[in-house]
Scaffold this motif. Structure first.
Motif, PDB file in Angstrom:
ATOM      1  N   LYS A   1       0.826  -1.213   0.000  1.00 15.15           N
ATOM      2  CA  LYS A   1       0.000   0.000   0.000  1.00 15.15           C
ATOM      3  C   LYS A   1       0.858   1.261   0.000  1.00 15.15           C
ATOM      4  O   LYS A   1       0.597   2.205  -0.742  1.00 15.15           O
ATOM      5  CB  LYS A   1      -0.932  -0.006   1.223  1.00 15.15           C
ATOM      6  N   ILE A   2       1.875   1.268   0.842  1.00 13.85           N
ATOM      7  CA  ILE A   2       2.699   2.464   1.013  1.00 13.85           C
ATOM      8  C   ILE A   2       3.562   2.738  -0.213  1.00 13.85           C
ATOM      9  O   ILE A   2       3.824   3.897  -0.560  1.00 13.85           O
ATOM     10  CB  ILE A   2       3.566   2.316   2.288  1.00 13.85           C
ATOM     11  N   ALA A   3       3.989   1.677  -0.907  1.00  7.75           N
ATOM     12  CA  ALA A   3       4.882   1.855  -2.052  1.00  7.75           C
ATOM     13  C   ALA A   3       4.263   2.728  -3.136  1.00  7.75           C
ATOM     14  O   ALA A   3       4.967   3.458  -3.833  1.00  7.75           O
ATOM     15  CB  ALA A   3       5.267   0.495  -2.630  1.00  7.75           C
ATOM     16  N   GLY A   4       2.968   2.668  -3.276  1.00  5.99           N
ATOM     17  CA  GLY A   4       2.299   3.425  -4.326  1.00  5.99           C
ATOM     18  C   GLY A   4       1.979   4.860  -3.962  1.00  5.99           C
ATOM     19  O   GLY A   4       1.445   5.603  -4.792  1.00  5.99           O
ATOM     20  N   VAL A   5       2.286   5.275  -2.737  1.00  6.44           N
ATOM     21  CA  VAL A   5       1.992   6.634  -2.276  1.00  6.44           C
ATOM     22  C   VAL A   5       3.318   7.353  -2.038  1.00  6.44           C
ATOM     23  O   VAL A   5       4.140   6.907  -1.240  1.00  6.44           O
ATOM     24  CB  VAL A   5       1.158   6.618  -0.978  1.00  6.44           C
ATOM     25  N   ASP A   6       3.536   8.471  -2.719  1.00 11.47           N
ATOM     26  CA  ASP A   6       4.821   9.166  -2.621  1.00 11.47           C
ATOM     27  C   ASP A   6       4.817  10.118  -1.428  1.00 11.47           C
ATOM     28  O   ASP A   6       4.734  11.338  -1.575  1.00 11.47           O
ATOM     29  CB  ASP A   6       5.086   9.934  -3.914  1.00 11.47           C
ATOM     30  N   ALA A   7       4.904   9.549  -0.222  1.00 12.98           N
ATOM     31  CA  ALA A   7       4.901  10.338   1.009  1.00 12.98           C
ATOM     32  C   ALA A   7       5.981   9.799   1.937  1.00 12.98           C
ATOM     33  O   ALA A   7       6.484   8.680   1.756  1.00 12.98           O
ATOM     34  CB  ALA A   7       3.531  10.263   1.687  1.00 12.98           C
ATOM     35  N   THR A   8       6.350  10.605   2.932  1.00 13.57           N
ATOM     36  CA  THR A   8       7.371  10.161   3.891  1.00 13.57           C
ATOM     37  C   THR A   8       6.843   9.002   4.729  1.00 13.57           C
ATOM     38  O   THR A   8       5.637   8.901   4.990  1.00 13.57           O
ATOM     39  CB  THR A   8       7.798  11.309   4.821  1.00 13.57           C
TER      40      THR A   8
END
Length: 457
Positions: free
Chosen positions: A168-175
Motif C-alpha cells: 500500500k505504502i509503495a504506491g503513495v509518494d509520502a514520507t
C-alpha cells in the motif's frame, strides 16, 4: 583418482558430457557410459578448468590411494565447485581407511566398490538419478531466488501485515516512519518500499544518523562547497542531493541532533537544500523514509525531538514486530539464511537438527533477525557435525528450551498476545478491538488491566 562429471546444460534427449580425469590406474569407463560424451583431463587443474567452463550436476570419482596433498586438492576442487552430487568408485580395502571413509562420508552422494562388473547398469542409473535431481535443484534455486528477491521471508500473520503495508505504502509518494527494535530489518523494509515504488529506477541512499559525529552529519546530508571548512578541498554532493529521483533512507533518525532537525524539516517542507558554504538553492525530488528503535512520541515529550519534524516524518508508518512475535517464521528464516550462506559452496553441514530448531523456537532473540544471522553463520563455519546442533548455535544452555509452560501461563500469554495484536490492528481503538476478539468492551478493559496493558497503548 579418476573423476567424471555429468553436464547439466544438455537436455536428456541429447548426449551428456562427462569429465573424465585420469589420476590413478583404473579401468577406462568411457566404453561403459554409452549415453555420455566423455571429455578427458589428466590433472586437478584441468578438471578445474573444465568445471569453470561447464555446468555440472553430478561427478563420478575413482578414489585410489590418496596422499595428503591429493586429498587437499580434491577437497579444494569440490569446495570451489557449484553444488554437485559426487559419486565414488573405490576398491573395498580402502573403505577400512579412516581418512578415505571420512572423505566419502563428508563429500559424496553415493559410492560403488570395484570391480564394477555387473554393477554398471546400477551405476548408470545412479548417475542419471543424481543428474535429474540436479536439474530439479537448478530450477528450484532459480524460482527460490526470484521469490526471495521479490518479497521478504516470512509467513506469520505479523509479517503478512507488514507485506500488506509495504504494497500500500509503495504506491503513495509520502514520507514513511518505520519503527521497531534493533535488528528487525527496518532497512530491508525501506528497500522493499523503494523497489515497489515508481522511484525504483532511481537511487536508494542510506545514512545512519547515529553512526556519524554531529559535526559531520550536516556535511553528509547536505554536501559542501570547496573551502566551506578546513579540509574541504573539493565540492561534495550530500546524501539528500544524491537521492534525487529516488529514496533517502535515514536510519536511527531518533539520534539526529536537535541542531540539525530544523534543517531536515526545511527540506521536507520546501524540498530544497543549500550546500554548506554555498548560497545556491537546489530543488531535490527525493522521497524520505526514516527508521528508529526509539519511541519518538516520548522523545518529543522529553524535548529530544522536534514535534513538527515528527509529524512531517510520520505521514505513513510501519511498526516492525520482534522476531519472537513472528510465530512460525523462525524456522523459515533459519533455513533461508542457511541456504544463503552455503549456496554455491561445499559444506559438511546439511541443515539443522531437531533439537537445534527447538532451541531456536524457544529462544527470545533479543537481537532479532540480526542475531539469527550471526548465530547461523557462525554455526555453519564452526560446526563439526552433519547437522547444526543447539550447541553450535550457542543455545545449549538456554533454559527456556527445556521449560514447559503451565496451562495457566500458556493461556495468559495467548490472551496478552491476542490483545496486543487486536489493539495494533485497530489503532488502539478499544471498541473495535473488542469486536475483533468477540468480547465486550468492559471485558476487554478487565483483561487489559489483568495483563497490565492499559498504559501500553
Amino acid at each position: 583418482m579418476t573423476l567424471l562429471a555429468a553436464n547439466k546444460s544438455i537436455s536428456p534427449e541429447t548426449s551428456r558430457k562427462v569429465l573424465y580425469v585420469h589420476l590413478a590406474p583404473g579401468a577406462n569407463l568411457a566404453g561403459c557410459l554409452k549415453d555420455w560424451e566423455v571429455v578427458q583431463a589428466g590433472s586437478f587443474s584441468e578438471a578445474q578448468a573444465a568445471l569453470d567452463t561447464n555446468c555440472f550436476n553430478v561427478a563420478l570419482v575413482h578414489i585410489g590411494e590418496l596422499n595428503d596433498k591429493q586429498r587437499e586438492e580434491f577437497e579444494r576442487l569440490v569446495e570451489n565447485a557449484p553444488p554437485i552430487s559426487w559419486i565414488a568408485l573405490i576398491e573395498p580395502e580402502y573403505l577400512n581407511d579412516c581418512a578415505t571413509s571420512g572423505l566419502i562420508y563428508d563429500y559424496f552422494f553415493d559410492y560403488y566398490t570395484l570391480p564394477l562388473k555387473d554393477k554398471v547398469p546400477y551405476l548408470c542409473a545412479t548417475l542419471g538419478h543424481a543428474w535429474g535431481l540436479g536439474q530439479l535443484r537448478s530450477k528450484e534455486d532459480e524460482l527460490r531466488r526470484y521469490r526471495e528477491e521479490c518479497q521478504m521471508v516470512g509467513a506469520s500473520p505479523a509479517i503478512k501485515l507488514i507485506f500488506s503495508q509495504i504494497r500500500k505504502i509503495a504506491g503513495v509518494d509520502a514520507t514513511v516512519l518505520i519503527t521497531g527494535s534493533s535488528g528487525t530489518g527496518k532497512e530491508l523494509i525501506a528497500k522493499a518500499i523503494h523497489q515497489r515504488s515508481h522511484r525504483c529506477e532511481g537511487p536508494f541512499i542510506a545514512l545512519n544518523c547515529g553512526a556519524l559525529p554531529e559535526n559531520l552529519i550536516q556535511a553528509e546530508l547536505f554536501g559542501h562547497e570547496k573551502g566551506a571548512f578546513t579540509g574541504a578541498h573539493c565540492r561534495k554532493v550530500g546524501r539528500i542531493e544524491a537521492a534525487g529521483g529516488g529514496t533517502l533512507f535515514l536510519d536511527e533518525i531518533g539520534d539526529l541532533p536537535l541542531s540539525l532537525q530544523v534543517n531536515l524539516l526545511r527540506f521536507l517542507q520546501e524540498e530544497t537544500i543549500e550546500r554548506l558554504g554555498g548560497n545556491k538553492t537546489l530543488y531535490i525530488d527525493a522521497r524520505v523514509i526514516a527508521a528508529t528503535h526509539k519511541d519518538l512520541e516520548a522523545e518529543v515529550k522529553e524535548g529530544n525531538f522536534r514535534e513538527d519534524l515528527y509529524y512531517r516524518l510520520n505521514v505513513l508508518s510501519i511498526e516492525v514486530p520482534d522476531l519472537k512475535d513472528r510465530e512460525g517464521d523462525i524456522e523459515l528464516l533459519a533455513n533461508f539464511f542457511f541456504r544463503k550462506f552455503t549456496e554455491g559452496r561445499h559444506h559438511k553441514v546439511r541443515g539443522f537438527s531437531r533439537r537445534a530448531m527447538a532451541a531456536m523456537n524457544g529462544h527470545d532473540w533479543p537481537g532479532n533477525v540480526r542475531e539469527m544471522i550471526n548465530r547461523v553463520r557462525k554455526a555453519i563455519v564452526m560446526s563439526e557435525n552433519r547437522l547444526i546442533t543447539a550447541a553450535d548455535l550457542g543455545l545449549e544452555h538456554d533454559g527456556r528450551v527445556q521449560s514447559v509452560l503451565t496451562l495457566e501461563e500458556a493461556r495468559n500469554q495467548a490472551e496478552c498476545q491476542a490483545i496486543r495484536c487486536s489493539l495494533k490492528q485497530t489503532g488502539n481503538n478499544v471498541s473495535m478491538a473488542a469486536k475483533l476478539l468477540g468480547v465486550s468492551r468492559v471485558t476487554l478493559y478487565r483483561l487489559m488491566e489483568k495483563h497490565q496493558l492499559l498504559n501500553v497503548r
